[in-house]
Design an enzyme around this catalytic site. Structure first.
Site, PDB file in Angstrom:
ATOM      1  N   HIS A 157      27.312   6.938  -3.630  1.00 48.30           N
ATOM      2  CA  HIS A 157      28.326   5.991  -3.141  1.00 48.30           C
ATOM      3  C   HIS A 157      27.688   4.744  -2.526  1.00 48.30           C
ATOM      4  O   HIS A 157      28.195   4.189  -1.573  1.00 48.30           O
ATOM      5  CB  HIS A 157      29.247   6.657  -2.103  1.00 48.30           C
ATOM      6  CG  HIS A 157      29.764   7.994  -2.558  1.00 48.30           C
ATOM      7  ND1 HIS A 157      30.584   8.128  -3.659  1.00 48.30           N
ATOM      8  CD2 HIS A 157      29.554   9.236  -2.086  1.00 48.30           C
ATOM      9  CE1 HIS A 157      30.856   9.410  -3.838  1.00 48.30           C
ATOM     10  NE2 HIS A 157      30.235  10.105  -2.902  1.00 48.30           N
ATOM     11  N   ARG A 158      26.564   4.369  -3.045  1.00 50.76           N
ATOM     12  CA  ARG A 158      25.817   3.191  -2.572  1.00 50.76           C
ATOM     13  C   ARG A 158      25.372   3.312  -1.114  1.00 50.76           C
ATOM     14  O   ARG A 158      25.076   2.324  -0.450  1.00 50.76           O
ATOM     15  CB  ARG A 158      26.616   1.888  -2.782  1.00 50.76           C
ATOM     16  CG  ARG A 158      26.980   1.678  -4.236  1.00 50.76           C
ATOM     17  CD  ARG A 158      27.222   0.250  -4.605  1.00 50.76           C
ATOM     18  NE  ARG A 158      27.618   0.143  -6.002  1.00 50.76           N
ATOM     19  CZ  ARG A 158      26.767   0.039  -7.021  1.00 50.76           C
ATOM     20  NH1 ARG A 158      25.475  -0.002  -6.792  1.00 50.76           N
ATOM     21  NH2 ARG A 158      27.204  -0.032  -8.255  1.00 50.76           N
ATOM     22  N   LEU A 159      25.338   4.531  -0.597  1.00 51.47           N
ATOM     23  CA  LEU A 159      24.807   4.727   0.759  1.00 51.47           C
ATOM     24  C   LEU A 159      23.301   4.971   0.644  1.00 51.47           C
ATOM     25  O   LEU A 159      22.803   6.070   0.844  1.00 51.47           O
ATOM     26  CB  LEU A 159      25.523   5.892   1.459  1.00 51.47           C
ATOM     27  CG  LEU A 159      26.998   5.602   1.776  1.00 51.47           C
ATOM     28  CD1 LEU A 159      27.669   6.800   2.416  1.00 51.47           C
ATOM     29  CD2 LEU A 159      27.117   4.396   2.703  1.00 51.47           C
ATOM     30  N   HIS A 160      22.624   3.913   0.257  1.00 52.43           N
ATOM     31  CA  HIS A 160      21.185   4.028   0.012  1.00 52.43           C
ATOM     32  C   HIS A 160      20.424   4.188   1.331  1.00 52.43           C
ATOM     33  O   HIS A 160      20.909   3.773   2.382  1.00 52.43           O
ATOM     34  CB  HIS A 160      20.678   2.766  -0.698  1.00 52.43           C
ATOM     35  CG  HIS A 160      21.555   2.312  -1.808  1.00 52.43           C
ATOM     36  ND1 HIS A 160      21.821   3.099  -2.911  1.00 52.43           N
ATOM     37  CD2 HIS A 160      22.253   1.166  -1.993  1.00 52.43           C
ATOM     38  CE1 HIS A 160      22.635   2.435  -3.720  1.00 52.43           C
ATOM     39  NE2 HIS A 160      22.915   1.268  -3.192  1.00 52.43           N
TER      40      HIS A 160
END
Ligand SMILES: Cc1cc2nc3c(=O)[nH]c(=O)nc-3n(C[C@H](O)[C@H](O)[C@H](O)COP(=O)(O)O)c2cc1C
Length: 212
Positions: free
Chosen positions: A190-193
């Protein structure tokens, strides 16, 4: 206070209040590099090198990583190329590796200087002969009229050095990039890099987690 790793490499500060990995970022870089290689990433050694000339005009291109020596990332090039001329006027540079196979990016900022001549010589000696002749034949980044001109220049160098070892041209060799900032980025769901930025702090590194 800084810790020292078993290899003697200065480690990150022990009192950093983050959940970042408390290891030398260059050791982590090598670990990630090895994992990308194992995962079969093509061109695992290619990295983008950004420079700027004396007026601040930026330029970026890929070069190949030739090893980590005494805290510096090595690459080879023509010293009369645009990148080398930029770096003579302004040694600051930024680089980036991206390994899709492992979903990781490594960014670094720092400065570039010439590596010792002996290192350039050793590297050049192990190149195949045609590649060695190419270093003489190509005035990198200068305009040429036709490909035939390049082929003719190579043939001329073949004649010049016939029957003898090809010496390293003085305009070709190894550069050494010394990072003062290293950012390790891992692709997350979820693009929570995950992003960890390491900044040089004396002989160690200060580390913090960044929002993705
Ligand atoms: C994957 C890849 C690897 C490259 N490796 C190098 C290299 O190690 N050294 C080099 O001088 N040029 C390398 N090049 C060519 C450079 O990207 C660039 O075109 C050339 O060095 C001239 O750049 P400049 O005019 O900005 O100096 C590579 C290009 C690619 C696509």
């Amino acid at each position: 206070m800084s810790e020292t790793s078993p290899t003697g490499t200065p480690n990150v500060r022990a009192d950093d209040r983050s959940d970042a990995p408390r290891r030398d970022p260059l050791e982590l870089f090598l670990t990630w590099y090895g994992e990308a290689e194992k995962a079969g990433a093509p061109f695992v050694d290619a990295f983008a090198l950004a420079t700027a000339d004396a007026t601040g005009r930026p330029a970026v291109r890929y070069v190949l990583f030739k090893g980590l020596v005494a805290g510096t990332l090595r690459f080879v090039t023509n010293f009369e190329s645009r990148k080398a001329r930029d770096l003579e006027d302004n040694p600051r540079a930024a680089i980036a590796f991206f390994w899709p196979a492992t979903g990781r990016q490594v960014r670094m900022e720092g400065s570039v200087a010439r590596a010792p001549d002996a290192d350039s010589d050793r590297y050049f000696e192990h190149r195949d002969r045609v590649t060695q002749l190419g270093a003489w034949a190509s005035a990198q980044s200068r305009a040429i009229s036709t490909r035939a001109d390049l082929v003719a220049a190579l043939a001329e160098r073949e004649r010049q050095f016939a029957g003898a070892p090809v010496p390293r041209p003085l305009h070709w060799g190894m550069l050494a990039f010394t990072p003062t900032m290293v950012e390790l980025w891992t692709s997350g769901e979820h693009r929570l890099h995950d992003r960890f930025r390491y900044e040089r702090d004396g002989t160690g590194w200060r580390v913090e987690r960044l929002a993705p």
